[in-house]
Design an enzyme around this catalytic site. Sequence first.
Site, PDB file in Angstrom:
ATOM      1  N   ARG A  59       4.885   1.750  10.146  1.00  0.00           N
ATOM      2  CA  ARG A  59       4.975   0.861  10.684  1.00  0.00           C
ATOM      3  C   ARG A  59       5.393   0.333  11.587  1.00  0.00           C
ATOM      4  NH1 ARG A  59       0.125  -1.076   7.279  1.00  0.00           N
ATOM      5  NH2 ARG A  59      -0.253  -0.128   5.245  1.00  0.00           N
ATOM      6  N   ARG A  86      -4.978 -21.398  -7.125  1.00  0.00           N
ATOM      7  CA  ARG A  86      -4.432 -20.788  -5.857  1.00  0.00           C
ATOM      8  C   ARG A  86      -5.645 -19.632  -4.994  1.00  0.00           C
ATOM      9  NH1 ARG A  86      -2.205 -14.396  -7.455  1.00  0.00           N
ATOM     10  NH2 ARG A  86      -3.639 -14.455  -9.951  1.00  0.00           N
ATOM     11  N   ASN A  96      13.638   4.962  -1.731  1.00  0.00           N
ATOM     12  CA  ASN A  96      14.628   5.798  -1.411  1.00  0.00           C
ATOM     13  C   ASN A  96      14.264   6.149  -0.058  1.00  0.00           C
ATOM     14  OD1 ASN A  96      13.179   7.554  -0.681  1.00  0.00           O
ATOM     15  ND2 ASN A  96      12.581   8.526  -2.864  1.00  0.00           N
ATOM     16  N   ARG A 101       0.987  -1.382   0.184  1.00  0.00           N
ATOM     17  CA  ARG A 101       0.422  -0.125  -0.170  1.00  0.00           C
ATOM     18  C   ARG A 101       0.864   1.860  -0.103  1.00  0.00           C
ATOM     19  NH1 ARG A 101      -5.288  -0.234   1.744  1.00  0.00           N
ATOM     20  NH2 ARG A 101      -4.928   2.074   0.866  1.00  0.00           N
ATOM     21  N   ARG A 113      14.006   8.689   1.618  1.00  0.00           N
ATOM     22  CA  ARG A 113      12.578   9.231   1.981  1.00  0.00           C
ATOM     23  C   ARG A 113      11.622   8.241   2.480  1.00  0.00           C
ATOM     24  NH1 ARG A 113       9.998  14.554  -0.747  1.00  0.00           N
ATOM     25  NH2 ARG A 113       8.571  15.903   1.105  1.00  0.00           N
TER      26      ARG A 113
END
Lengths: 251, 251, 251, 251
Positions: D205, D178, D194, D87, D196
Amino acid sequence: MEPPTITLTSEITVRLVQQMGGDAMVVAAARVSTSGEEAAKWVAAPAEENYGLIRYLMKQRHGSPFEHSALTFFAHAPIFVFREWQRHRVASFNEESARYKRLEPVFWVPRRGRAMVAVEGYTAARPKFRPLERDDEYEAVIATMREQYRAAYTAYLRLNTVEGLGTSHPGIGKEVARAVLPVGIYSSCWVTMNPRALMHFLSLRTHDADAKYVSYPQAEIEEAARACERTFAVGWPLTYKAFNECGRVAP
Amino acid sequence: MEPPTITLTSEITVRLVQQMGGDAMVVAAARVSTSGEEAAKWVAAPAEENYGLIRYLMKQRHGSPFEHSALTFFAHAPIFVFREWQRHRVASFNEESARYKRLEPVFWVPRRGRAMVAVEGYTAARPKFRPLERDDEYEAVIATMREQYRAAYTAYLRLNTVEGLGTSHPGIGKEVARAVLPVGIYSSCWVTMNPRALMHFLSLRTHDADAKYVSYPQAEIEEAARACERTFAVGWPLTYKAFNECGRVAP
Amino acid sequence: MEPPTITLTSEITVRLVQQMGGDAMVVAAARVSTSGEEAAKWVAAPAEENYGLIRYLMKQRHGSPFEHSALTFFAHAPIFVFREWQRHRVASFNEESARYKRLEPVFWVPRRGRAMVAVEGYTAARPKFRPLERDDEYEAVIATMREQYRAAYTAYLRLNTVEGLGTSHPGIGKEVARAVLPVGIYSSCWVTMNPRALMHFLSLRTHDADAKYVSYPQAEIEEAARACERTFAVGWPLTYKAFNECGRVAP
Amino acid sequence: MEPPTITLTSEITVRLVQQMGGDAMVVAAARVSTSGEEAAKWVAAPAEENYGLIRYLMKQRHGSPFEHSALTFFAHAPIFVFREWQRHRVASFNEESARYKRLEPVFWVPRRGRAMVAVEGYTAARPKFRPLERDDEYEAVIATMREQYRAAYTAYLRLNTVEGLGTSHPGIGKEVARAVLPVGIYSSCWVTMNPRALMHFLSLRTHDADAKYVSYPQAEIEEAARACERTFAVGWPLTYKAFNECGRVAP
């Protein structure tokens, strides 16, 4: 514990929640380049007269004028569809959370006619399938899926409820219990995209033999993409026409 | 060639072209997490009852529910303002093009009260200015700018017109001639942003001593940002309230 | 105040600062799809044997494997080039700031052979130019630009220095004084892009008659883009080959 | 058909594949603002002397200098972790594909000490858990999960193989089969970010009671984030120090 009642379905639902803009907004935004402030007058003008401009923008891949519109969709689909959809980063998503909410026992099964048996020429890169020939074969597939889905949901409830494990605690948290739920379970999601991002999504998630770059999406995400496409075609008919005429590559 | 008539102004104009969504859409999108399909019922519900939810989302930086809305602005401002604005990548821009269009002779000058003389404590990182004290000093600044702007536009026209250089050719292309135009010349631009991106823009381009992270923007981009902010405050009053209460950091 | 010494140049400089990845990284990232953890072994394998895979990814527009590499460039170019470059949002920019630093008096002029006189068939959408035929015409253009650049820089210094306006204050702030500087003044910028974003930049900012979607960029941004392209071609030769073979549309 | 052998694990693996840049690159990129071309000299200078600058950039949220570095990670984690990770849109992902590859029978179970039983004060918005008290309770949870995982993988193999359903066809396609696999099955993914974007990921998180905006992530994505954080702390020690000192909000 009673075996839970589960629902099997093949439906993938996509509904428009709201939209902003239209072909006239594409024209007006593009006219800012050459007309500055006066571009505003095209907001209310009939876009038809400017189809040439829209087509020119599409052909030369001047993409930014297609970003001053927006569409919000509600989608109801299996998790494996959202897994693919959410890889498209120029979009906004809010999905049902299995951390916060007990997921409903609604599960996906393939339609009777869904091509799913590999045929000659099948490669991982370009899967080629045919539908099952016999009804009993199809029934065996559905029975296997149904049984497995029911077992998964039963285990989920056992893990997540007081009675579940016959122990002293009130069940383990939904965020842990959900680990046993299959990717075929349904989820709900809001998706907001602008037409440029939507055309990129369509270019990769629909199969069109005449496209300049042909894609081979999984049938279920294509079903969702086609539903978005129909809404888009109604609200932005000239942009949609140009998209098709120019090879279905997003500008 | 006659010296061109030029216009000097300090005005920075930002007008709403269109908008989609509102506080109720923030609530409804967030409710998808916990209510799935039923979240739709919050689209039409009074958002006031859900201010606690909006504030919670803002405080915990759950940003995605703030992306299912959109605002399109028309802005008229000097190029040096758009240079800063267009560094914000989560936004859509269509600007007047000096390749395609002869720019109008409208140029920016500072207002009388614009702080612009360095005072003690000034550093590059945190410029501190005071306004000019004397009217004649201000007039000298304006006169210098006016003279230079007029000379630049004269050179631009000479380069870009048949008569300009007294030569055989019809003038050199606008895309080359524009090189002499100053960054103080006005341009027009359409900007589309969602509220989350707009709040990020506001957090960096407005100065608020009470913000959790204080920014020191140039006055002119702040003027544009404040105009966007007023529109946003009207259309998304609860989101705007939560943004301020939670320290003006975008979620 | 002495008239300032200014430098005129046509050079656009792009230099590689650092890079990460390469064709092998494209292959390894793609192999994660089909090989999971074992994909790591392709990191050090000769990518040549996998050209077929790279070409397949390009042709089917599986773009994500091209994102696990990066290039940082230093660019020295006129502001009007960075204005176009910075419209590409999937990139990272840090540019010289005229708020914080006095810009150097280095200004752009067209090369002798630069096509810049409109010819028959010219339209705003597809500008067609020829070079100036006569040297004296070219000299007249350069003289006009030189004179204007020098006047602009003189005004800039007057506004920004103590002596400038002969007044009591130490000159007005750089952020205000810069308004008179032309977009032909040089600036410096660091740009970091991944190969996918770089190919998108190349597809729109270079002209190639054989491309599937032909672009008509301004010569100066094309010069910058071509410099990036040469670096890219050296570091990612197979990706670059596939990019050209598949019509120069970014995957 | 034999019941398949499955592997249960609680390990979440994150390994560095490659990296580019470092604290010196943050300094050099920032110095472009004030030093233009000369900024290059900071690329090789000791960054320690410029900690003040790095901290200033972090505090004032000048984010772009932190984008001229990159890290590629290999991650091995359950699908429900990647669902959350993906996300984050400012990142590049390539994940194992269950359309193209038969997934390995490796499944996630919670560690013994994993807090997972709701305690007083639990709300959906801020889940509060304690570990299971008794070993037999933990064993019951693991047994339920193991049984369900094995059943799911058995059904998967039945659906996807010739022998599976005892029918004439060679099994249905992996992309359909699946659907019965649980989100607790392991997958592999490459992630490039990167610094940032990585700091933004860490801010949302990881849980840190001293952060300016406290987050409440699920334990498993936090485990992945903490692994990234350790690598980041080693390669960008000054940036990491400033990130913590300034409240763990990404610039």
